[in-house]
Design a protein around this motif. Structure first.
Motif, PDB file in Angstrom:
ATOM      1  N   UNK A   1       0.832  -1.196   0.000  1.00 22.83           N
ATOM      2  CA  UNK A   1       0.000   0.000   0.000  1.00 22.83           C
ATOM      3  C   UNK A   1       0.876   1.259   0.000  1.00 22.83           C
ATOM      4  N   UNK A   2       1.928   1.222   0.817  1.00 32.05           N
ATOM      5  CA  UNK A   2       2.818   2.389   0.910  1.00 32.05           C
ATOM      6  C   UNK A   2       3.487   2.651  -0.447  1.00 32.05           C
ATOM      7  N   UNK A   3       3.949   1.581  -1.073  1.00 35.27           N
ATOM      8  CA  UNK A   3       4.618   1.731  -2.371  1.00 35.27           C
ATOM      9  C   UNK A   3       3.665   2.258  -3.431  1.00 35.27           C
ATOM     10  N   UNK A   4       2.469   1.714  -3.462  1.00 36.85           N
ATOM     11  CA  UNK A   4       1.501   2.161  -4.460  1.00 36.85           C
ATOM     12  C   UNK A   4       1.111   3.615  -4.229  1.00 36.85           C
TER      13      UNK A   4
ATOM     14  N   UNK B   1      -6.845  -0.510 -11.614  1.00 39.90           N
ATOM     15  CA  UNK B   1      -8.134   0.159 -11.355  1.00 39.90           C
ATOM     16  C   UNK B   1      -8.548  -0.004  -9.898  1.00 39.90           C
ATOM     17  N   UNK B   2      -8.336  -1.221  -9.345  1.00 38.51           N
ATOM     18  CA  UNK B   2      -8.867  -1.480  -8.004  1.00 38.51           C
ATOM     19  C   UNK B   2      -7.937  -0.981  -6.905  1.00 38.51           C
ATOM     20  N   UNK B   3      -6.691  -1.396  -6.941  1.00 38.61           N
ATOM     21  CA  UNK B   3      -5.792  -1.104  -5.824  1.00 38.61           C
ATOM     22  C   UNK B   3      -5.064   0.225  -5.948  1.00 38.61           C
ATOM     23  N   UNK B   4      -4.911   0.732  -7.149  1.00 41.41           N
ATOM     24  CA  UNK B   4      -4.200   2.010  -7.314  1.00 41.41           C
ATOM     25  C   UNK B   4      -5.190   3.151  -7.494  1.00 41.41           C
ATOM     26  N   UNK B   5      -6.131   2.982  -8.407  1.00 37.09           N
ATOM     27  CA  UNK B   5      -7.076   4.072  -8.662  1.00 37.09           C
ATOM     28  C   UNK B   5      -8.251   4.082  -7.688  1.00 37.09           C
TER      29      UNK B   5
END
Lengths: 270, 185
Positions: free
Chosen positions: A14-17, B138-142
């Protein structure tokens, strides 16, 4: 299955993203270059010998002949074919300079899905106009990455297509001409504001927006003015003013396309 | 926004062009970011983005303003990147592609850390197969919900969940490999 059935994202991932998402992608200069190319690409084609006269083939060819060098050219040709081909799978691919690549195959998708919107190409002249004659798109140092382009960048807001010499010229009604003239003046001021924000000068942007509000209180670009004002206020560190104006903006323009940019500016601050 | 006034055939509707321009300015970075994550190389990004927005303009009149603009635009980015990869010369996706110069900042160390994270994530993402990578982005980044992803990419919701789960594992393994390759802990 629901969202709850997915395990939470690993904290390190999560931190990296989040760090990846924070990094600004492209510069204002890049955006301006791409916009110049887009604007040239969406300009209506001239009535004689234009790219759209004989269907998607010409549109794709026109895009191909005007494309940039190397990989960019092939990418442009493929994308022009995808845009022109349409969901029926009738993509026509012409390589004007290099040996043809394998045909770009249109993947059929269900009607009504967003992918079908994205992939559905020609409804006829609209797509040819959209792809346009991208060879008519060069302006040294500013516009598209198409060094082979021969003609000058068309005027940003095209007047009705040039009449043929053997046809009588038509005159616009005075009201329509005045309307276009006002829009041009509004647009010039809004552009100054946009440039100010892009260059990190929110103060000059706010001055331009104040001028627009004085001269065109109910102008056609009032929504852009109001949205840019919020962004400029946020960039200037005037957060509470920005928040107050954003609340009014949301009420006034609930479906505005500017909302994501406004929310992003409010979140990131100066 | 003002509606389109009647104009002579062939003329550009300058009111709707303004709206499109506003959208372009607001979403250009998002679209470029999506294209990078989907594997479009830096050298090709401007050309691909340009053609994408030309296509978007052609469909702009059909855009349903009740829907989030970014999920609509992601569909175009998905299709553009998909076609981009079909070209043989683009199939070998290059890792370590140089990124654009970052803007000046008061926190150069933080900016450098973010830049390194971006490089790491972009490289690792290319190891995730395209279909699963798109769902992960789409799900985890956006931050789109699974139903929104499903609608945009025309896949069942359960397929979204399974692809996210698998893609996360693939991404984590790719990140470990990339860190080892760089000599990072």
């Amino acid at each position: 299955m629901t969202e709850d059935s997915l395990e939470p994202l690993d904290p390190e991932l999560r931190r990296l993203l989040a760090a990846e998402a924070r990094f600004p992608a492209e510069s204002a200069a890049t955006r301006a270059r791409v916009w110049a190319g887009v604007e040239a690409g969406i300009a209506p084609t001239p009535p004689d010998g234009g790219g759209g006269a004989d269907g998607g083939t010409s549109g794709a060819t026109g895009a191909a002949s005007g494309a940039g060098t190397g990989a960019g050219k092939l990418a442009s040709v493929a994308l022009a074919a995808f845009a022109a081909g349409g969901i029926s799978g009738a993509a026509i691919y012409h390589a004007s300079v290099e040996p043809p690549e394998p045909s770009v195959v249109q993947v059929p998708v269900p009607e009504g899905s967003q992918l079908s919107d994205a992939g559905a190409g020609a409804d006829g002249p609209g797509d040819e106009a959209a792809i346009a004659d991208s060879s008519a798109s060069s302006d040294a140092g500013t516009a598209v990455r198409r060094p082979e382009a021969a003609s000058a960048l068309p005027e940003r807001r095209r007047s009705p297509t040039q009449p043929r010499a053997d046809q009588p010229t038509s005159e616009e009604p005075p009201a329509a001409e005045a309307d276009r003239s006002q829009l041009a003046r509004e647009r010039a001021i809004i552009e100054v504001a946009r440039a100010g924000i892009a260059r990190g000068h929110p103060g000059s942007a706010l001055s331009a927006l104040d001028r627009h509000a004085r001269e065109f209180p109910h102008g056609r670009l009032a929504e852009e003015r109001d949205g840019l004002r919020i962004i400029a206020l946020a960039k200037a560190g005037r957060s509470s003013e920005a928040e107050n104006e954003a609340a009014r903006f949301r009420d006034r323009y609930p479906n505005s396309l500017l909302r994501p940019a406004i929310e992003a500016a409010l979140g990131s601050g100066p | 926004m003002s509606g389109a006034a009647e104009q002579p055939a062939g003329a550009v509707d300058t009111g709707s062009l303004e709206e499109f321009r506003s959208m372009f300015d607001a979403e250009f970075s998002y679209v470029c970011r999506a294209l990078r994550r989907l594997g479009v190389r830096s050298a090709d990004l401007e050309d691909v983005a340009q053609e994408l927005f030309i296509t978007v303009h052609a469909k702009f009149v059909d855009y349903d303003r009740q829907r989030p603009i970014r999920s609509w635009l992601f569909a175009f980015a998905f299709r553009a990147a998909s076609n981009y990869h079909r070209l043989a010369r683009h199939r070998r996706e290059v890792s370590g592609t140089p990124l654009s110069e970052p803007p000046s900042t008061d926190d150069p160390e933080g900016a450098l850390a973010d830049r390194q994270a971006q490089q790491l994530v972009l490289t690792a993402l290319q190891s995730v197969p395209f279909e699963r990578r798109s769902v992960l982005i789409m799900h985890d980044i956006d931050g789109f919900t699974a139903p929104e992803v499903a609608e945009t990419l025309s896949i069942p919701v359960n397929t979204v969940y399974s692809r996210v789960r698998i893609a996360r594992g693939e991404l984590e393994r790719a990140l470990r490999r990339e860190r080892l390759r760089r000599g990072e802990p």
